[in-house]
Enzyme design. Structure first.
Site, PDB file in Angstrom:
ATOM      1  N   SER A  15       0.832  -1.212   0.000  1.00 20.87           N
ATOM      2  CA  SER A  15       0.000   0.000   0.000  1.00 20.87           C
ATOM      3  C   SER A  15       0.869   1.265   0.000  1.00 20.87           C
ATOM      4  O   SER A  15       0.487   2.278  -0.593  1.00 20.87           O
ATOM      5  CB  SER A  15      -0.979  -0.004   1.172  1.00 20.87           C
ATOM      6  OG  SER A  15      -0.321   0.188   2.389  1.00 20.87           O
ATOM      7  N   ASN A  16       2.044   1.203   0.616  1.00 21.24           N
ATOM      8  CA  ASN A  16       2.952   2.364   0.523  1.00 21.24           C
ATOM      9  C   ASN A  16       3.505   2.500  -0.894  1.00 21.24           C
ATOM     10  O   ASN A  16       3.659   3.614  -1.400  1.00 21.24           O
ATOM     11  CB  ASN A  16       4.083   2.245   1.540  1.00 21.24           C
ATOM     12  CG  ASN A  16       3.655   2.724   2.912  1.00 21.24           C
ATOM     13  OD1 ASN A  16       3.429   3.908   3.112  1.00 21.24           O
ATOM     14  ND2 ASN A  16       3.508   1.793   3.847  1.00 21.24           N
ATOM     15  N   ARG A  67      23.090 -14.046   3.059  1.00 21.25           N
ATOM     16  CA  ARG A  67      22.644 -12.657   2.861  1.00 21.25           C
ATOM     17  C   ARG A  67      23.452 -11.951   1.775  1.00 21.25           C
ATOM     18  O   ARG A  67      22.910 -11.162   1.006  1.00 21.25           O
ATOM     19  CB  ARG A  67      22.763 -11.865   4.172  1.00 21.25           C
ATOM     20  CG  ARG A  67      21.680 -12.224   5.165  1.00 21.25           C
ATOM     21  CD  ARG A  67      21.710 -11.289   6.371  1.00 21.25           C
ATOM     22  NE  ARG A  67      20.844 -11.821   7.406  1.00 21.25           N
ATOM     23  CZ  ARG A  67      19.548 -11.570   7.503  1.00 21.25           C
ATOM     24  NH1 ARG A  67      18.952 -10.776   6.638  1.00 21.25           N
ATOM     25  NH2 ARG A  67      18.824 -12.100   8.459  1.00 21.25           N
ATOM     26  N   HIS A 111       8.749   3.436   8.689  1.00 22.59           N
ATOM     27  CA  HIS A 111       8.526   2.570   9.854  1.00 22.59           C
ATOM     28  C   HIS A 111       7.286   3.078  10.593  1.00 22.59           C
ATOM     29  O   HIS A 111       7.146   4.291  10.797  1.00 22.59           O
ATOM     30  CB  HIS A 111       9.747   2.613  10.773  1.00 22.59           C
ATOM     31  CG  HIS A 111       9.601   1.738  11.976  1.00 22.59           C
ATOM     32  ND1 HIS A 111       9.760   0.367  11.922  1.00 22.59           N
ATOM     33  CD2 HIS A 111       9.264   2.033  13.263  1.00 22.59           C
ATOM     34  CE1 HIS A 111       9.535  -0.139  13.120  1.00 22.59           C
ATOM     35  NE2 HIS A 111       9.235   0.844  13.954  1.00 22.59           N
TER      36      HIS A 111
END
Ligand code: GRF
Length: 226
Positions: A15-16, A67, A111
């Site tokens: 949604s962002n 990673r 955030h």
């Protein structure tokens, strides 16, 4: 006007991402999204990007041994698309210094709390449990520590007595969708100047009023009235 190129990193609903897509749909907005990358296949955010005609890539962390391999995979896509700014928007992987440092000051995150309070996950549960009267959201430059880095913009919402985590999350999300495009605009307009741990914003106006929660019953709710 040259529009800066954005990459948006997502892991889910998006949604962002949608708020950034909507902002960029206005040709006068000083940025455009050149690439969306998800680390999770099949998420709703990818469909939003495709719908908007934006190139998408899936860099699935599970396909890499470690990673470093995953981050090299991300960098390969990012470098090909030649982006100026990376926006993390609900991207649920921790990134290492090896990725973050080369993108320093060109990597931002949103955030859903008023940082530096309430870092990490299950933020809204923590906030409700803590009894604080306000929460909100923060867009910040990313530094190697989790949810750390110079703050660009914040929005504040009240926490209500009957809130559960979902109700609070929804109230905050609406504000996330307002502040992320604004942060991108300020970056693109080169109005953000990082000074140590702070971001100075050229031409920024600061609201005069403070909020009190619960609302003052004498009608004087802002500190400037008191
Ligand atoms: C948002 O609340 C964001 O602040 C957090 O994760 C959520 C992602 O939502 N980091 P969406 O995928 O943008 O809808």
């Amino acid at each position: 006007m040259d529009r800066i190129k954005l990459a948006v990193l997502i892991s889910g609903r998006g949604s962002n991402l949608q708020s950034l897509i909507d902002a960029c749909a206005d040709k006068s907005f000083p940025a455009r999204i050149a690439q969306v990358i998800s680390n999770v296949p099949g998420v709703a955010g990818l469909a939003r990007a495709e719908e908007a005609g934006i190139p998408v890539a899936v860099v699935d962390h599970k396909a890499f041994e470690d990673r470093q391999g995953f981050e090299a995979g991300l960098n390969e896509v990012l470098e090909k698309s030649g982006v100026d700014l990376i926006c993390m928007a609900g991207f649920m992987r921790l990134l290492t210094d090896g990725f973050i440092n080369p993108w320093r000051d060109r990597l931002i995150n949103i955030h859903p709390s008023l940082l530096p309070a309430f870092k990490g996950v299950h933020v809204h549960e923590q906030v409700v449990e803590s009894g604080v009267r306000f929460s909100g959201c923060t867009v910040h430059f990313v530094r190697p520590a989790m949810d750390d880095g110079p703050i660009i913009i914040q929005a504040v919402v009240p926490v209500r007595g009957n809130d559960d985590a979902d109700a609070l999350a929804a109230r905050i999300l609406a504000q996330e969708h307002r502040i992320y495009p604004r942060a991108v605009r300020l970056f693109a307009e080169k109005r953000l100047h990082i000074a140590g741990g702070r971001v100075l914003i050229e031409g920024a106006e600061t609201p005069e009023d403070a909020l009190v929660n619960p609302r003052a019953d004498d009608g004087r709710n802002s500190l400037s009235d008191i």
